[in-house]
Design a protein around this motif. Structure first.
Motif, PDB file in Angstrom:
ATOM      1  N   LEU A 103     116.189 130.475 111.681  1.00 44.46           N
ATOM      2  CA  LEU A 103     117.206 131.458 111.294  1.00 44.46           C
ATOM      3  C   LEU A 103     118.321 131.509 112.333  1.00 44.46           C
ATOM      4  CD1 LEU A 103     114.754 134.316 110.206  1.00 44.46           C
ATOM      5  CD2 LEU A 103     115.951 132.710 108.701  1.00 44.46           C
ATOM      6  N   ASP A 104     118.511 130.423 113.038  1.00 41.08           N
ATOM      7  CA  ASP A 104     119.472 130.405 114.142  1.00 41.08           C
ATOM      8  C   ASP A 104     120.868 130.827 113.705  1.00 41.08           C
ATOM      9  OD1 ASP A 104     117.428 129.509 115.736  1.00 41.08           O
ATOM     10  OD2 ASP A 104     118.077 127.413 115.767  1.00 41.08           O
ATOM     11  N   ALA A 105     121.316 130.340 112.550  1.00 40.34           N
ATOM     12  CA  ALA A 105     122.684 130.638 112.112  1.00 40.34           C
ATOM     13  C   ALA A 105     122.864 132.133 111.856  1.00 40.34           C
ATOM     14  CB  ALA A 105     123.015 129.834 110.856  1.00 40.34           C
ATOM     15  N   VAL A 106     121.891 132.741 111.173  1.00 41.22           N
ATOM     16  CA  VAL A 106     121.962 134.181 110.894  1.00 41.22           C
ATOM     17  C   VAL A 106     121.907 134.974 112.191  1.00 41.22           C
ATOM     18  CG1 VAL A 106     120.925 136.111 109.656  1.00 41.22           C
ATOM     19  CG2 VAL A 106     120.808 133.811 108.688  1.00 41.22           C
ATOM     20  N   ALA A 107     120.973 134.604 113.060  1.00 42.26           N
ATOM     21  CA  ALA A 107     120.781 135.330 114.316  1.00 42.26           C
ATOM     22  C   ALA A 107     122.023 135.273 115.195  1.00 42.26           C
ATOM     23  CB  ALA A 107     119.580 134.754 115.058  1.00 42.26           C
ATOM     24  N   GLU A 108     122.671 134.118 115.235  1.00 43.13           N
ATOM     25  CA  GLU A 108     123.874 133.985 116.055  1.00 43.13           C
ATOM     26  C   GLU A 108     125.032 134.762 115.439  1.00 43.13           C
ATOM     27  OE1 GLU A 108     126.799 130.512 117.935  1.00 43.13           O
ATOM     28  OE2 GLU A 108     124.981 129.958 116.802  1.00 43.13           O
ATOM     29  N   ARG A 109     125.190 134.638 114.139  1.00 43.84           N
ATOM     30  CA  ARG A 109     126.301 135.318 113.455  1.00 43.84           C
ATOM     31  C   ARG A 109     126.209 136.834 113.608  1.00 43.84           C
ATOM     32  NH1 ARG A 109     125.626 133.057 108.862  1.00 43.84           N
ATOM     33  NH2 ARG A 109     124.416 134.671 107.813  1.00 43.84           N
ATOM     34  N   GLU A 110     124.976 137.367 113.563  1.00 45.51           N
ATOM     35  CA  GLU A 110     124.798 138.821 113.596  1.00 45.51           C
ATOM     36  C   GLU A 110     124.335 139.341 114.949  1.00 45.51           C
ATOM     37  OE1 GLU A 110     122.525 139.944 110.168  1.00 45.51           O
ATOM     38  OE2 GLU A 110     123.920 138.960 108.802  1.00 45.51           O
ATOM     39  N   LYS A 111     124.377 138.462 115.941  1.00 42.83           N
ATOM     40  CA  LYS A 111     124.129 138.852 117.338  1.00 42.83           C
ATOM     41  C   LYS A 111     122.755 139.508 117.522  1.00 42.83           C
ATOM     42  CE  LYS A 111     129.020 139.366 118.608  1.00 42.83           C
ATOM     43  NZ  LYS A 111     129.530 138.626 117.440  1.00 42.83           N
ATOM     44  N   TRP A 112     121.735 138.895 116.948  1.00 44.34           N
ATOM     45  CA  TRP A 112     120.386 139.454 117.056  1.00 44.34           C
ATOM     46  C   TRP A 112     119.945 139.613 118.508  1.00 44.34           C
ATOM     47  CZ3 TRP A 112     116.746 136.922 112.836  1.00 44.34           C
ATOM     48  CH2 TRP A 112     117.178 137.331 111.572  1.00 44.34           C
ATOM     49  N   ARG A 113     120.308 138.667 119.355  1.00 47.34           N
ATOM     50  CA  ARG A 113     119.845 138.741 120.747  1.00 47.34           C
ATOM     51  C   ARG A 113     120.436 139.940 121.472  1.00 47.34           C
ATOM     52  NH1 ARG A 113     116.845 134.384 121.893  1.00 47.34           N
ATOM     53  NH2 ARG A 113     117.235 132.428 120.769  1.00 47.34           N
ATOM     54  N   GLU A 114     121.523 140.475 120.958  1.00 45.94           N
ATOM     55  CA  GLU A 114     122.146 141.648 121.586  1.00 45.94           C
ATOM     56  C   GLU A 114     121.600 142.953 121.022  1.00 45.94           C
ATOM     57  OE1 GLU A 114     126.400 141.456 121.464  1.00 45.94           O
ATOM     58  OE2 GLU A 114     126.430 139.302 121.913  1.00 45.94           O
ATOM     59  N   VAL A 115     121.247 142.972 119.741  1.00 46.09           N
ATOM     60  CA  VAL A 115     120.889 144.250 119.107  1.00 46.09           C
ATOM     61  C   VAL A 115     119.386 144.477 118.961  1.00 46.09           C
ATOM     62  CG1 VAL A 115     123.075 144.350 117.874  1.00 46.09           C
ATOM     63  CG2 VAL A 115     121.078 143.326 116.751  1.00 46.09           C
ATOM     64  N   ILE A 116     118.581 143.414 118.968  1.00 46.74           N
ATOM     65  CA  ILE A 116     117.139 143.587 118.789  1.00 46.74           C
ATOM     66  C   ILE A 116     116.490 143.906 120.132  1.00 46.74           C
ATOM     67  CG2 ILE A 116     114.990 142.404 118.165  1.00 46.74           C
ATOM     68  CD1 ILE A 116     116.530 140.917 116.006  1.00 46.74           C
ATOM     69  N   LYS A 117     115.842 145.047 120.197  1.00 48.54           N
ATOM     70  CA  LYS A 117     115.223 145.533 121.434  1.00 48.54           C
ATOM     71  C   LYS A 117     113.789 145.988 121.169  1.00 48.54           C
ATOM     72  CE  LYS A 117     119.252 145.169 123.525  1.00 48.54           C
ATOM     73  NZ  LYS A 117     119.505 144.129 124.551  1.00 48.54           N
ATOM     74  N   PRO A 118     112.870 145.736 122.118  1.00 47.68           N
ATOM     75  CA  PRO A 118     113.034 144.957 123.339  1.00 47.68           C
ATOM     76  C   PRO A 118     113.151 143.466 123.051  1.00 47.68           C
ATOM     77  CG  PRO A 118     110.738 145.580 123.082  1.00 47.68           C
ATOM     78  CD  PRO A 118     111.481 146.272 121.988  1.00 47.68           C
ATOM     79  N   SER A 136     117.207 129.027  99.237  1.00 43.14           N
ATOM     80  CA  SER A 136     117.425 128.900 100.682  1.00 43.14           C
ATOM     81  C   SER A 136     118.535 129.842 101.137  1.00 43.14           C
ATOM     82  CB  SER A 136     117.775 127.457 101.042  1.00 43.14           C
ATOM     83  OG  SER A 136     116.701 126.584 100.777  1.00 43.14           O
ATOM     84  N   LYS A 137     119.595 129.935 100.332  1.00 40.94           N
ATOM     85  CA  LYS A 137     120.676 130.866 100.650  1.00 40.94           C
ATOM     86  C   LYS A 137     120.178 132.307 100.585  1.00 40.94           C
ATOM     87  CE  LYS A 137     124.878 132.129 101.562  1.00 40.94           C
ATOM     88  NZ  LYS A 137     125.437 131.905 102.917  1.00 40.94           N
ATOM     89  N   ALA A 138     119.350 132.600  99.592  1.00 39.01           N
ATOM     90  CA  ALA A 138     118.795 133.952  99.453  1.00 39.01           C
ATOM     91  C   ALA A 138     117.911 134.307 100.647  1.00 39.01           C
ATOM     92  CB  ALA A 138     118.008 134.069  98.155  1.00 39.01           C
ATOM     93  N   GLN A 139     117.242 133.315 101.208  1.00 40.42           N
ATOM     94  CA  GLN A 139     116.429 133.570 102.407  1.00 40.42           C
ATOM     95  C   GLN A 139     117.306 134.100 103.540  1.00 40.42           C
ATOM     96  OE1 GLN A 139     114.701 129.619 102.898  1.00 40.42           O
ATOM     97  NE2 GLN A 139     112.658 130.436 102.426  1.00 40.42           N
ATOM     98  N   GLU A 140     118.463 133.485 103.739  1.00 40.12           N
ATOM     99  CA  GLU A 140     119.372 133.947 104.781  1.00 40.12           C
ATOM    100  C   GLU A 140     119.846 135.371 104.508  1.00 40.12           C
ATOM    101  OE1 GLU A 140     122.624 131.324 105.386  1.00 40.12           O
ATOM    102  OE2 GLU A 140     121.390 129.749 106.311  1.00 40.12           O
ATOM    103  N   GLU A 141     120.136 135.652 103.233  1.00 42.56           N
ATOM    104  CA  GLU A 141     120.594 136.998 102.877  1.00 42.56           C
ATOM    105  C   GLU A 141     119.493 138.020 103.097  1.00 42.56           C
ATOM    106  OE1 GLU A 141     121.937 136.309  98.890  1.00 42.56           O
ATOM    107  OE2 GLU A 141     123.950 135.730  99.541  1.00 42.56           O
ATOM    108  N   LEU A 142     118.243 137.652 102.801  1.00 44.23           N
ATOM    109  CA  LEU A 142     117.131 138.569 103.040  1.00 44.23           C
ATOM    110  C   LEU A 142     116.962 138.820 104.529  1.00 44.23           C
ATOM    111  CD1 LEU A 142     114.717 140.261 102.232  1.00 44.23           C
ATOM    112  CD2 LEU A 142     113.344 138.153 102.107  1.00 44.23           C
ATOM    113  N   ALA A 143     117.027 137.770 105.332  1.00 43.63           N
ATOM    114  CA  ALA A 143     116.890 137.941 106.781  1.00 43.63           C
ATOM    115  C   ALA A 143     117.951 138.900 107.314  1.00 43.63           C
ATOM    116  CB  ALA A 143     116.989 136.594 107.480  1.00 43.63           C
ATOM    117  N   SER A 144     119.163 138.748 106.824  1.00 42.26           N
ATOM    118  CA  SER A 144     120.254 139.625 107.248  1.00 42.26           C
ATOM    119  C   SER A 144     119.993 141.074 106.846  1.00 42.26           C
ATOM    120  CB  SER A 144     121.562 139.145 106.633  1.00 42.26           C
ATOM    121  OG  SER A 144     122.628 140.023 106.948  1.00 42.26           O
ATOM    122  N   VAL A 145     119.533 141.275 105.618  1.00 37.87           N
ATOM    123  CA  VAL A 145     119.259 142.619 105.106  1.00 37.87           C
ATOM    124  C   VAL A 145     118.152 143.300 105.899  1.00 37.87           C
ATOM    125  CG1 VAL A 145     118.218 143.844 103.157  1.00 37.87           C
ATOM    126  CG2 VAL A 145     120.124 142.287 102.771  1.00 37.87           C
TER     127      VAL A 145
END
Length: 411
Positions: free
Chosen positions: A104-119, A312-321
């Motif tokens: 899910l690298d593309a989704v995670a990078e686009r939505e800045k998961w490393r910045e918002v997911i804590k811990p 596959s596209k829907a998977q990305e949308e679900l991950a984002s949601v």
């Protein structure tokens, strides 16, 4: 199981999503089937359906231990679902290494998961060889003792403030015809209760010496002997529970038939469905009232590689949601868990959830055994404590010796 060979056969010609694709149905498998869990998963489905896609519910009755083998069998057998629940940690590790799961690298990078997911450990548990393979949806902490205020009132004793007071109140509860401690018959419940007792009584550092460092000599020592003594108290207090599922044990507390239950914060969903109010009808003691700390366990969704571009596209949308702020609030308020984002508004949280949020904000957290040990090592520990709680003739000393042997060979 030769996952890698199966992966070569199944993923040939897989088309990863690029660009727009039409909305589609996506089957999502999980093991959320209790009343509180069903209410929570409905929020995920509603949020995903709002994208124009359709959540096809693939609930599997029973615990994760029942559901995971079915999920894995489908993925390795060529019948993958669109997304599937696992706990944070190493449960999907072999599937990922075999090339059966998508990143899910593309989704995670686009939505800045490393910045918002804590811990940060939550996303680290999703990361293998530098790639992110899952979307965490909550923080579920095991370290809670749930108490029925009505049960203690009937027994004529004050609601305990810590584990020692709870053990001391057990005779009064029994005299009133109340089971002191409700424990279901599934192996994960007994091993989970033991680990909660370990963190509460032995502390975080000693917990890590056992489960992170795999220090068998320490596991054989006096600090862990105290934990086994407390586990023996828990075994004695749980006599007569006679239920199998965790939510059945929770119901014993809700109905005042049991004084308490050691269970994760997902129990809150059951209290909520029953219309009970935290602080009024029931009491929650994080860290058994001894050591206020919570584990960063929880649930995440993994996504098998699919050949269908729309899915596959829907998977990305679900991950984002799943990670979005709005879904995080709606889902976790129903589930009783904590959000994986530090930037969401949970003013509607009840007293117990607020306790958890405060502990999380202070950083009083411990990684779970799911994050520290392989599934095989955890299964051995589950089997040990299932037998320990079911067999009164097994002494704490014998159980500790077997535990030490498991730790010595754990990975």
């Amino acid at each position: 199981m030769n996952f890698r060979r199966i992966a070569i056969l199944l993923t040939a010609g897989v088309a990863l999503p690029f660009g727009a694709a039409q909305a589609t149905d996506l089957e999502v498998t999980h093991w959320w089937t209790s009343g509180g869990e069903a209410a929570a998963v409905a929020e995920l489905a509603k949020a995903f359906d709002a994208t124009g896609n359709k959540w096809v519910d693939g609930a599997i009755a029973g615990s994760g231990g029942t559901a995971r083998p079915i999920m894995i069998s489908r993925i390795t057998g060529g019948d993958p679902m669109g997304a599937t629940q696992f706990n944070h940690g190493r449960q999907a590790e072999e599937l990922v290494q075999a090339g059966l799961m998508r990143d899910l690298d593309a989704v995670a990078e686009r939505e800045k998961w490393r910045e918002v997911i804590k811990p940060a450990s939550l996303l680290e548990s999703c990361t293998i060889d530098g790639h992110i393979y899952c979307a965490p949806v909550n923080i579920h902490s095991w370290q809670w003792l749930w108490l029925s205020n009505a049960a203690f009132e009937k027994a004529g004793v004050a609601v305990p403030k810590n584990w020692d007071e709870f053990v001391a109140a057990a005779p009064a509860l029994e005299k009133a015809g109340i089971i002191p401690l409700a424990v279901g018959g599934q192996a994960w419940q007994t091993s989970g209760a033991f680990n909660v007792i370990m963190v509460a009584l032995a502390g975080k550092d000693n917990f890590y010496k056992v489960y992170k460092d795999k220090d068998a000599d320490f596991a054989a020592g006096p600090e862990i002997t105290k934990v086994f003594k407390a586990a023996d108290d828990a075994r004695r207090m749980s006599k007569g529970s006679n239920v199998q599922d965790w939510n059945q044990a929770t119901n014993l507390v809700i109905t005042g038939k049991a004084g308490g239950q050691i269970m994760g914060d997902w129990a809150q969903g059951e209290f909520q469905v029953a219309g009970q109010v935290a602080g009024k009808d029931y009491t929650c003691l994080p860290g058994l009232g001894v050591n206020e700390i919570i584990s960063t366990d929880g649930d995440a969704f993994y996504f098998p590689l699919l050949k269908d571009e729309a899915k596959s596209k829907a998977q990305e949308e679900l991950a984002s949601v799943l990670v979005s702020p709005k879904t995080q609030v709606a889902f976790n308020l129903k589930k009783g868990s904590l959000p994986i984002r530090g930037d969401v508004d949970l003013n509607a949280a009840n007293d117990c959830m607020k306790k958890g949020l405060d502990i999380l904000a202070k950083g009083n957290v411990v990684e779970s055994t799911n994050q520290l040990m392989s599934a095989d090592s955890q299964k051995q520990i589950e089997d040990l404590f299932s037998e320990f709680f079911a067999n009164p003739s097994m002494t704490p000393e014998d159980a500790q010796k077997r535990f030490v042997d498991i730790i010595a060979s754990a990975d």
